[in-house]
Design a protein around this motif. Structure first.
Motif, PDB file in Angstrom:
ATOM      1  N   LEU A   1       0.801  -1.220   0.000  1.00 27.73           N
ATOM      2  CA  LEU A   1       0.000   0.000   0.000  1.00 27.73           C
ATOM      3  C   LEU A   1       0.836   1.274   0.000  1.00 27.73           C
ATOM      4  O   LEU A   1       0.324   2.358   0.295  1.00 27.73           O
ATOM      5  N   GLY A   2       2.132   1.172  -0.327  1.00 26.15           N
ATOM      6  CA  GLY A   2       3.003   2.335  -0.208  1.00 26.15           C
ATOM      7  C   GLY A   2       2.606   3.511  -1.082  1.00 26.15           C
ATOM      8  O   GLY A   2       2.901   4.665  -0.746  1.00 26.15           O
ATOM      9  N   GLU A   3       1.939   3.249  -2.210  1.00 28.79           N
ATOM     10  CA  GLU A   3       1.580   4.344  -3.130  1.00 28.79           C
ATOM     11  C   GLU A   3       0.230   4.978  -2.805  1.00 28.79           C
ATOM     12  O   GLU A   3      -0.160   5.966  -3.413  1.00 28.79           O
ATOM     13  N   SER A   4      -0.524   4.428  -1.844  1.00 27.22           N
ATOM     14  CA  SER A   4      -1.896   4.883  -1.595  1.00 27.22           C
ATOM     15  C   SER A   4      -1.981   5.726  -0.332  1.00 27.22           C
ATOM     16  O   SER A   4      -1.344   5.418   0.679  1.00 27.22           O
ATOM     17  N   ASP A   5      -2.768   6.810  -0.409  1.00 24.48           N
ATOM     18  CA  ASP A   5      -3.096   7.571   0.792  1.00 24.48           C
ATOM     19  C   ASP A   5      -4.611   7.618   1.014  1.00 24.48           C
ATOM     20  O   ASP A   5      -5.132   8.463   1.726  1.00 24.48           O
ATOM     21  N   ASP A   6      -5.334   6.686   0.381  1.00 19.62           N
ATOM     22  CA  ASP A   6      -6.783   6.611   0.573  1.00 19.62           C
ATOM     23  C   ASP A   6      -7.100   6.061   1.959  1.00 19.62           C
ATOM     24  O   ASP A   6      -6.475   5.102   2.423  1.00 19.62           O
ATOM     25  N   TYR A   7      -8.105   6.670   2.604  1.00 17.06           N
ATOM     26  CA  TYR A   7      -8.528   6.179   3.910  1.00 17.06           C
ATOM     27  C   TYR A   7      -9.174   4.801   3.779  1.00 17.06           C
ATOM     28  O   TYR A   7      -8.860   3.874   4.526  1.00 17.06           O
TER      29      TYR A   7
ATOM     30  N   ARG B   1      -4.944  -6.256  -5.752  1.00 19.51           N
ATOM     31  CA  ARG B   1      -5.622  -7.549  -5.847  1.00 19.51           C
ATOM     32  C   ARG B   1      -7.086  -7.426  -5.442  1.00 19.51           C
ATOM     33  O   ARG B   1      -7.966  -8.016  -6.077  1.00 19.51           O
ATOM     34  N   GLU B   2      -7.367  -6.637  -4.400  1.00 26.02           N
ATOM     35  CA  GLU B   2      -8.755  -6.460  -3.974  1.00 26.02           C
ATOM     36  C   GLU B   2      -9.569  -5.728  -5.034  1.00 26.02           C
ATOM     37  O   GLU B   2     -10.749  -6.027  -5.240  1.00 26.02           O
ATOM     38  N   LYS B   3      -8.949  -4.774  -5.720  1.00 27.52           N
ATOM     39  CA  LYS B   3      -9.674  -4.035  -6.760  1.00 27.52           C
ATOM     40  C   LYS B   3     -10.094  -4.950  -7.895  1.00 27.52           C
ATOM     41  O   LYS B   3     -11.171  -4.795  -8.475  1.00 27.52           O
ATOM     42  N   VAL B   4      -9.249  -5.926  -8.200  1.00 26.86           N
ATOM     43  CA  VAL B   4      -9.584  -6.888  -9.244  1.00 26.86           C
ATOM     44  C   VAL B   4     -10.694  -7.825  -8.780  1.00 26.86           C
ATOM     45  O   VAL B   4     -11.641  -8.119  -9.519  1.00 26.86           O
TER      46      VAL B   4
ATOM     47  N   ASN C   1     -12.884  -7.240  -6.323  1.00 26.51           N
ATOM     48  CA  ASN C   1     -14.101  -6.546  -5.908  1.00 26.51           C
ATOM     49  C   ASN C   1     -14.089  -5.149  -6.528  1.00 26.51           C
ATOM     50  O   ASN C   1     -13.806  -4.163  -5.857  1.00 26.51           O
ATOM     51  N   PRO C   2     -14.391  -5.014  -7.806  1.00 22.26           N
ATOM     52  CA  PRO C   2     -14.224  -3.746  -8.536  1.00 22.26           C
ATOM     53  C   PRO C   2     -15.325  -2.731  -8.238  1.00 22.26           C
ATOM     54  O   PRO C   2     -16.195  -2.468  -9.074  1.00 22.26           O
ATOM     55  N   ILE C   3     -15.304  -2.136  -7.060  1.00 25.56           N
ATOM     56  CA  ILE C   3     -16.219  -1.044  -6.741  1.00 25.56           C
ATOM     57  C   ILE C   3     -15.419   0.251  -6.740  1.00 25.56           C
ATOM     58  O   ILE C   3     -14.202   0.258  -6.575  1.00 25.56           O
ATOM     59  N   THR C   4     -16.091   1.373  -6.866  1.00 30.81           N
ATOM     60  CA  THR C   4     -15.413   2.654  -6.924  1.00 30.81           C
ATOM     61  C   THR C   4     -15.104   3.150  -5.531  1.00 30.81           C
ATOM     62  O   THR C   4     -15.694   2.712  -4.532  1.00 30.81           O
ATOM     63  N   LEU C   5     -14.161   4.095  -5.440  1.00 30.47           N
ATOM     64  CA  LEU C   5     -13.815   4.686  -4.152  1.00 30.47           C
ATOM     65  C   LEU C   5     -15.030   5.389  -3.550  1.00 30.47           C
ATOM     66  O   LEU C   5     -15.264   5.320  -2.341  1.00 30.47           O
ATOM     67  N   LYS C   6     -15.833   6.039  -4.371  1.00 29.35           N
ATOM     68  CA  LYS C   6     -17.019   6.724  -3.867  1.00 29.35           C
ATOM     69  C   LYS C   6     -17.986   5.736  -3.233  1.00 29.35           C
ATOM     70  O   LYS C   6     -18.547   5.980  -2.164  1.00 29.35           O
ATOM     71  N   GLU C   7     -18.190   4.583  -3.865  1.00 29.60           N
ATOM     72  CA  GLU C   7     -19.076   3.560  -3.307  1.00 29.60           C
ATOM     73  C   GLU C   7     -18.544   3.036  -1.976  1.00 29.60           C
ATOM     74  O   GLU C   7     -19.300   2.801  -1.039  1.00 29.60           O
ATOM     75  N   ALA C   8     -17.226   2.891  -1.896  1.00 25.34           N
ATOM     76  CA  ALA C   8     -16.637   2.405  -0.650  1.00 25.34           C
ATOM     77  C   ALA C   8     -16.824   3.418   0.474  1.00 25.34           C
ATOM     78  O   ALA C   8     -17.076   3.057   1.625  1.00 25.34           O
ATOM     79  N   GLN C   9     -16.710   4.722   0.142  1.00 24.37           N
ATOM     80  CA  GLN C   9     -16.881   5.747   1.165  1.00 24.37           C
ATOM     81  C   GLN C   9     -18.326   5.834   1.635  1.00 24.37           C
ATOM     82  O   GLN C   9     -18.603   6.091   2.798  1.00 24.37           O
ATOM     83  N   GLU C  10     -19.267   5.597   0.711  1.00 26.83           N
ATOM     84  CA  GLU C  10     -20.689   5.682   1.072  1.00 26.83           C
ATOM     85  C   GLU C  10     -21.121   4.442   1.871  1.00 26.83           C
ATOM     86  O   GLU C  10     -21.990   4.533   2.749  1.00 26.83           O
TER      87      GLU C  10
END
Length: 238
Positions: A208-214, A220-223, A225-234
């Motif tokens: 996760l070194g390149e990510s600063d998303d909360y 691997r998880e994106k592949v 479970n391909p949901i958007t960041l907005k959906e994850a935040q909601e």
């Protein structure tokens, strides 16, 4: 964290006076005391610093073999224990490091204890607290066994039915509760733990070194479970 010395519950005890006289004399005599602290030196028995109100003094080179329980039914002088166990029957293992912690284990604090001594004699007792060791300084080599799975042991401090006090590892203790324990207890067939467990180093899961998303995801998880960041935040917990 505490190192070398840690506070312990101020337990009221009788001190065998010969331990205050370098074992030269004073045998059969007793002095009232209150525990103050415990000292952990690798390769030695645990030392219990004890306040002696009769003298207004403290003495800190006392092993657990120096003590008898204070009994309100015999408040002025203790009864000689029978059997009178030697130190090696009261503490199985020396201290494992200079680092120590003291904890009162709440769940088992009122359970009935039975301990098995080196001489294979079993005695019932009352749990007081536990002393455990750890390696306190990461900038110093770990030369001892406090954090090696198959060598580490705890010291459960138990007030024995014969009037003495002991420090026993878990595998020499049986504890029972009227509500929780089975009426017919099995004989443990456990094996010593030899493994180290680590939940972070899983290379296939990703990094996760390149990510600063909360609400982060690995590649691997994106592949999977391909949901958007907005959906994850909601809906972060769906």
């Amino acid at each position: 964290m505490s190192t070398l010395v840690a506070n312990i519950p101020p337990t009221k005890v009788w001190v065998r006076r010969e331990h205050l006289r370098d074992l030269r004399d004073g045998h059969g005599e007793y002095t009232l005391g209150y525990w103050v602290s415990a000292k952990s030196i690798p390769g030695r028995a645990i030392y219990f610093e004890t306040y002696l109100p009769e003298y207004g003094a403290m003495f800190d080179k006392l092993t657990i073999g120096a003590f008898l329980s204070w009994d309100p039914d015999s408040p002025n002088k203790p009864e000689k224990p029978s059997p009178d166990l030697p130190l090696e029957d009261l503490q199985f293992w020396n201290s494992f490091d200079h680092g120590l912690v003291v904890v009162e284990k709440n769940l088992i604090s009122n359970m009935e204890f039975e301990v098995r001594t080196r001489s294979n004699m079993s005695l019932k007792g009352k749990y007081l607290f536990t002393i455990d060791n750890y390696h306190p300084h990461r900038n110093e080599p770990d030369l001892y066994f406090s954090e090696i799975p198959d060598e580490h042991k705890s010291h459960n401090i138990i007030e024995l039915e014969n009037g003495q006090i002991g420090a026993y590892p878990n595998n020499r203790c049986r504890m029972t509760d009227p509500s929780l324990s089975y009426s017919e207890l099995k004989t443990p067939d456990f094996r010593v733990s030899t493994r180290y467990f680590d939940v972070e180093y899983v290379p296939a899961w990703g990094r996760l070194g390149e990510s600063d998303d909360y609400f982060w995801e690995t590649d691997r998880e994106k592949v999977q479970n391909p949901i958007t960041l907005k959906e994850a935040q909601e809906n972060p917990f769906e």
